[in-house]
Write an enzyme that holds these catalytic residues in place. Structure first.
Site, PDB file in Angstrom:
ATOM      1  N   ASP A 106     -18.509   9.943  -1.037  1.00  0.00           N
ATOM      2  CA  ASP A 106     -17.342   9.219  -1.570  1.00  0.00           C
ATOM      3  C   ASP A 106     -18.088   7.297  -0.417  1.00  0.00           C
ATOM      4  O   ASP A 106     -19.109   7.532  -1.061  1.00  0.00           O
ATOM      5  CB  ASP A 106     -16.753   9.555  -1.080  1.00  0.00           C
ATOM      6  CG  ASP A 106     -15.411   8.904  -2.071  1.00  0.00           C
ATOM      7  OD1 ASP A 106     -15.269   9.330  -3.308  1.00  0.00           O
ATOM      8  OD2 ASP A 106     -14.637   7.951  -1.432  1.00  0.00           O
ATOM      9  N   HIS A 306     -15.560  16.297  -7.371  1.00  0.00           N
ATOM     10  CA  HIS A 306     -16.093  15.223  -6.341  1.00  0.00           C
ATOM     11  C   HIS A 306     -16.276  15.985  -4.599  1.00  0.00           C
ATOM     12  O   HIS A 306     -17.080  15.171  -4.195  1.00  0.00           O
ATOM     13  CB  HIS A 306     -15.225  14.351  -6.359  1.00  0.00           C
ATOM     14  CG  HIS A 306     -15.748  12.529  -6.087  1.00  0.00           C
ATOM     15  ND1 HIS A 306     -16.286  12.099  -5.991  1.00  0.00           N
ATOM     16  CD2 HIS A 306     -15.254  12.672  -4.568  1.00  0.00           C
ATOM     17  CE1 HIS A 306     -15.989  11.546  -5.185  1.00  0.00           C
ATOM     18  NE2 HIS A 306     -15.083  11.570  -3.849  1.00  0.00           N
TER      19      HIS A 306
END
Length: 332
Positions: A106, A306
């Site tokens: 991320d 994610h």
């Protein structure tokens, strides 16, 4: 390879430009720095620390400045990629090493990319999780984000820009907000692939959490895991973490001399097919032959969201260990 349960986690703090950085390490051997994203902590690498230690590496997970037990400098300018890259260099030096491999997820992927770009003599290889590398350049970031979303909607990065605004939404119920944010980006709790995904925009005058999945918890997010994250942010607040978003235009200015620059060190990418980052940034993945010319492999995990190293820990561990073994012999 099975993790070695006898290799205990070691917590320590080191001096860095941020002031103090908290680290958690396990194992001995070549140094591998693990850099988390938003809204996470060193704990996001709880599955990777023992696995990499068992594979013969000194695995070190960092609380990025503004998170956990690390210092929280005041002001958004203190969260620029230039400064976060210097923090990583300071960690390497504080640990008595000259070089390290970086693994980032991320925002940690962006931090790892910038660190490798700015300090190629220190960071000899880089693995990027979820967010692909895109060289500096292009339009000003906040101009781009302001154009995302439909009429009467605001993209989440734009929503995060105003100091205090997102904090006012999150901090009265940190645990509930985190649960919703994690669920919105997890494969087993996000909308079906053929449905529109509203979780990254807020309606004018509304809150981001108004569009989070209701009463839905991803399988990886057990009570113990959520409790850990919630306790961290209930203690620190969210401002330090959110300031990373508020520094994106400064990054654009700071990195202007590196516009279009590739990362030439050996690299690896791991993402999920159901992660918005890999769909929004599919052009960046397509450009890897140019932007990551020493890329070993690009893996898109089918049906993964994610939070790849938490949703698919065993697969992520195997891909990382196999890649690391191609770079340098471990100590095992």
């Amino acid at each position: 390879m099975r993790p070695d349960p006898s290799a205990a986690l070691r917590h320590r703090t080191v001096a860095a430009p941020a002031g103090r950085l908290h680290l958690v390490e396990q194992g001995t051997g070549p140094l591998v720095l693990l850099i988390h994203g938003f809204p996470e902590s060193w704990y996001s690498w709880r599955h990777q620390l023992p696995a990499l230690a068992a594979a013969g590496y000194r695995a070190v997970a960092v609380d990025v400045r503004g998170y956990g037990r690390s210092s929280e400098p005041a002001g958004a300018d203190a969260y620029r990629l230039l400064d976060l890259a210097e923090d990583n260099v300071a960690v390497v030096r504080a640990l008595g090493e000259e070089t390290a491999v970086l693994v980032g997820h991320d925002w940690g992927s962006n931090i790892a990319s910038a660190s490798a770009l700015l300090h190629p003599g220190v960071f000899t290889a880089v693995a990027l999780l979820s967010v692909p590398y895109a060289p500096p350049g292009g339009p000003r970031p906040t101009d781009v984000f302001s154009r995302i979303g439909g009429p009467g909607e605001e993209f989440y990065v734009s929503y995060f820009q105003e100091p205090g605004r997102a904090e006012a939404e999150i901090e009265p119920d940190v645990r509930g907000w985190l649960a919703g944010f994690y669920a919105a980006l997890s494969a087993d709790t996000m909308p079906a692939a053929d449905e529109p995904d509203p979780h990254f925009v807020a309606r004018d005058g509304g809150r981001l959490r108004d569009r989070f999945p209701a009463d839905s918890r991803p399988a990886w997010l057990t009570d113990d895991v959520l409790d850990f994250y919630a306790a961290q942010f209930e203690h620190t607040g969210l401002t330090g973490a959110l300031n990373r978003y508020r520094a994106v235009d400064r990054d654009w200015e700071d990195l202007a001399p590196h516009r279009g620059a590739p990362i030439t060190q050996p690299s690896l990418f791991i993402g999920g097919t159901r992660d918005a980052s890999t769909t929004w940034m599919s052009d960046a993945i397509d450009a890897f032959p140019t932007t990551l010319p020493a890329l070993s492999a690009s893996h898109l995990l089918d049906g993964c969201g994610h939070w790849v190293q938490q949703e698919r820990p065993e697969e992520t561990n195997r891909l990382l260990a196999d890649w690391l073994a191609t770079l340098t012999p471990s100590s095992s």
